[in-house]
Write an enzyme that holds these catalytic residues in place. Structure first.
Site, mmCIF file in Angstrom:
data_model
loop_
_atom_site.group_PDB
_atom_site.id
_atom_site.type_symbol
_atom_site.label_atom_id
_atom_site.label_comp_id
_atom_site.label_asym_id
_atom_site.label_seq_id
_atom_site.Cartn_x
_atom_site.Cartn_y
_atom_site.Cartn_z
ATOM 1 N N ALA A 28 21.263 -4.015 -53.692
ATOM 2 C CA ALA A 28 23.013 -3.897 -53.747
ATOM 3 C C ALA A 28 23.876 -4.149 -52.263
ATOM 4 C CB ALA A 28 23.382 -2.235 -54.329
ATOM 5 N N GLY A 33 37.891 -0.023 -62.773
ATOM 6 C CA GLY A 33 36.930 1.365 -63.931
ATOM 7 C C GLY A 33 37.073 2.360 -64.025
ATOM 8 N N ASN A 57 17.962 -6.834 -58.895
ATOM 9 C CA ASN A 57 18.610 -8.007 -57.938
ATOM 10 C C ASN A 57 17.850 -8.037 -56.328
ATOM 11 O OD1 ASN A 57 20.858 -9.953 -56.853
ATOM 12 N ND2 ASN A 57 21.012 -7.963 -55.449
ATOM 13 N N SER A 62 16.483 -17.435 -60.306
ATOM 14 C CA SER A 62 17.359 -18.742 -59.062
ATOM 15 C C SER A 62 16.959 -19.752 -60.200
ATOM 16 C CB SER A 62 16.261 -18.832 -57.438
ATOM 17 O OG SER A 62 17.064 -19.989 -56.717
ATOM 18 N N TYR A 93 9.290 -18.401 -53.249
ATOM 19 C CA TYR A 93 9.851 -17.453 -53.261
ATOM 20 C C TYR A 93 10.522 -18.588 -55.003
ATOM 21 C CZ TYR A 93 15.921 -17.662 -53.871
ATOM 22 O OH TYR A 93 16.506 -16.706 -54.122
ATOM 23 N N ALA A 141 8.103 -19.632 -56.963
ATOM 24 C CA ALA A 141 6.796 -19.386 -57.804
ATOM 25 C C ALA A 141 7.646 -17.583 -58.169
ATOM 26 C CB ALA A 141 5.598 -19.143 -57.064
ATOM 27 N N ILE A 173 25.386 -19.535 -53.810
ATOM 28 C CA ILE A 173 26.414 -18.343 -54.360
ATOM 29 C C ILE A 173 26.586 -18.704 -52.410
ATOM 30 C CG2 ILE A 173 26.713 -15.969 -54.565
ATOM 31 C CD1 ILE A 173 26.540 -17.844 -56.536
HETATM 32 P P1 NAD Z 1 20.941 -11.031 -49.314
HETATM 33 O O1 NAD Z 1 19.952 -11.225 -49.007
HETATM 34 O O2 NAD Z 1 22.207 -10.843 -48.919
HETATM 35 O O3 NAD Z 1 20.482 -9.627 -50.564
HETATM 36 C C1 NAD Z 1 19.323 -9.172 -50.447
HETATM 37 C C2 NAD Z 1 18.528 -8.226 -50.368
HETATM 38 O O4 NAD Z 1 18.071 -7.276 -50.661
HETATM 39 C C3 NAD Z 1 19.592 -7.210 -48.760
HETATM 40 O O5 NAD Z 1 20.634 -6.510 -48.627
HETATM 41 C C4 NAD Z 1 18.141 -7.017 -48.570
HETATM 42 O O6 NAD Z 1 17.899 -5.409 -47.781
HETATM 43 C C5 NAD Z 1 17.493 -6.269 -49.834
HETATM 44 N N1 NAD Z 1 15.919 -6.154 -49.702
HETATM 45 C C6 NAD Z 1 15.355 -6.862 -49.015
HETATM 46 N N2 NAD Z 1 13.800 -6.345 -49.060
HETATM 47 C C7 NAD Z 1 14.029 -5.315 -50.055
HETATM 48 C C8 NAD Z 1 13.199 -4.097 -50.802
HETATM 49 N N3 NAD Z 1 12.184 -4.597 -50.249
HETATM 50 N N4 NAD Z 1 13.312 -3.469 -51.099
HETATM 51 C C9 NAD Z 1 14.985 -3.070 -51.546
HETATM 52 N N5 NAD Z 1 16.098 -4.097 -51.027
HETATM 53 C C10 NAD Z 1 15.279 -5.419 -50.783
HETATM 54 O O7 NAD Z 1 20.508 -12.014 -51.006
HETATM 55 P P2 NAD Z 1 21.418 -12.206 -51.736
HETATM 56 O O8 NAD Z 1 22.105 -14.142 -52.052
HETATM 57 O O9 NAD Z 1 22.901 -11.678 -52.270
HETATM 58 O O10 NAD Z 1 20.073 -12.387 -52.732
HETATM 59 C C11 NAD Z 1 20.677 -11.632 -54.169
HETATM 60 C C12 NAD Z 1 19.706 -12.083 -54.446
HETATM 61 O O11 NAD Z 1 19.972 -13.434 -55.935
HETATM 62 C C13 NAD Z 1 18.207 -12.476 -54.455
HETATM 63 O O12 NAD Z 1 16.901 -12.006 -55.410
HETATM 64 C C14 NAD Z 1 17.781 -14.091 -54.522
HETATM 65 O O13 NAD Z 1 16.998 -14.489 -54.478
HETATM 66 C C15 NAD Z 1 19.244 -13.896 -55.846
HETATM 67 N N6 NAD Z 1 19.594 -15.842 -55.268
HETATM 68 C C16 NAD Z 1 20.769 -15.379 -54.307
HETATM 69 C C17 NAD Z 1 21.338 -17.017 -53.889
HETATM 70 C C18 NAD Z 1 22.328 -17.193 -53.316
HETATM 71 O O14 NAD Z 1 22.798 -18.233 -53.067
HETATM 72 N N7 NAD Z 1 22.722 -16.324 -52.682
HETATM 73 C C19 NAD Z 1 21.157 -18.171 -55.340
HETATM 74 C C20 NAD Z 1 20.230 -17.527 -56.167
HETATM 75 C C21 NAD Z 1 19.492 -16.742 -56.344
#
Ligand code: NAD
Length: 261
Positions: free
Chosen positions: A13, A56, A97, A154, A168, A170, A201
């Site tokens: 989060a 909300g 997430n 993803s 990733y 996988a 994103i």
């Molecule tokens: P981000 O790096 O901003 O957020 C990921 C969060 O996960 C971070 O706050 C981090 O501290 C936390 N995290 C890491 N290891 C952790 C652990 N062991 N326990 C708890 N929390 C942990 O990345 P994001 O872009 O917000 O990604 C969020 C999700 O969306 C991910 O699963 C990512 O694979 C997916 N995603 C992101 C994109 C993109 O373009 N940003 C695209 C496709 C999928």
């Protein structure tokens, strides 16, 4: 039947997408457990949410609980469950997430050069973390006969990792199998399990790669922009709506038309 006010858990989060998902769930009126391994990122999220009106939820502090959680630890998941119970009640919504996508100077390593340690770390956070969350929170959902689970996969699960490593993609493909497997098992219990596969994103991981990579990605997106955390948050709100009990085992591609399957 739905549970009325949802008690929602969002992992990762403190990150870009996670913050957007928390915000949209609060706007719906949920009670939200925002969980992340990075406590200061959670506090920054709370500060940002306090500074803006959330329709909300009423007061952000009444509706939001921050929990430091390493998703790879079964003990930490149990402790989150207890915190949630005491504060708001058993969670009815789980959004897995949290995720990592290791980069080296802003770019992925070729699969042949990924160390076993890095491979194991990605499997642990992206895949085992979601499994542990589900194992921990599903029993209470089964007792209640109701639950909504969303796994954030993803586009890399669909087309392979162009900018993320093989570990990733996988794990993100593995999440789709996890989603479908649990969807079969849980359908008779009133629990839906779905996956969202975001494209590029604006926040979060997109900021961990180079401008050049994001500019190249933009060229392949028919709608002509990167996605926003709110684009993903709105899909999560739909999938976790009590009225959408017929939607389960599905993967939703939210990518501006980048990959049409
Ligand atoms: P981000 O790096 O901003 O957020 C990921 C969060 O996960 C971070 O706050 C981090 O501290 C936390 N995290 C890491 N290891 C952790 C652990 N062991 N326990 C708890 N929390 C942990 O990345 P994001 O872009 O917000 O990604 C969020 C999700 O969306 C991910 O699963 C990512 O694979 C997916 N995603 C992101 C994109 C993109 O373009 N940003 C695209 C496709 C999928």
């Amino acid at each position: 039947m739905g549970a009325g006010i949802e008690v929602s858990v969002v992992t990762g989060a403190g990150g870009g997408l996670g913050g957007g998902i928390v915000e949209t769930l609060l706007e719906r009126g949920d009670r939200v457990i925002a969980a992340d391994v990075d406590r200061s990122a959670l506090e920054r999220l709370r500060d940002r949410l306090r500074a803006q009106p959330i329709t909300g939820a009423g007061s952000v502090d009444d509706a939001l609980e921050l929990v430091e959680l390493d998703v790879t630890s079964a003990e930490r998941w149990e402790s989150l469950r207890e915190t949630a119970r005491e504060r708001f009640g058993d969670p009815t919504v789980l959004v897995n997430n949290a995720g990592i996508s290791p980069k080296h100077n802003g770019v992925k390593l070729p699969g042949t050069q990924i160390s076993l340690d890095e491979w194991n770390a990605v499997i642990a956070v992206n895949l085992t973390g979601a499994f542990l969350g589900m194992q921990t929170l599903i029993p209470a959902m089964q007792r209640a006969g109701y639950g909504r689970i969303v796994n954030i996969s993803s586009m890399a699960a669909r087309i392979g990792g162009r900018i993320a490593g093989v570990h990733y993609s996988a794990t993100k493909t593995g999440l789709l199998g996890l989603t479908r497997g649990f969807a079969w098992e849980l359908a008779p219990s009133g629990i839906t399990v779905n996956a969202v596969a975001p494209g590029r994103i604006t926040l979060g991981m997109a900021q961990q790669t180079t401008e050049e990579v994001n500019a190249r990605m933009l060229e392949s997106i028919p709608v002509g922009r990167l996605g926003t955390p709110e684009d993903i948050g709105r899909m999560v709100v739909y999938l976790t709506g009590a009225e959408n009990g017929f939607v389960t085992g599905a993967t939703f591609d939210i990518n501006g038309g980048n990959s049409m399957l």
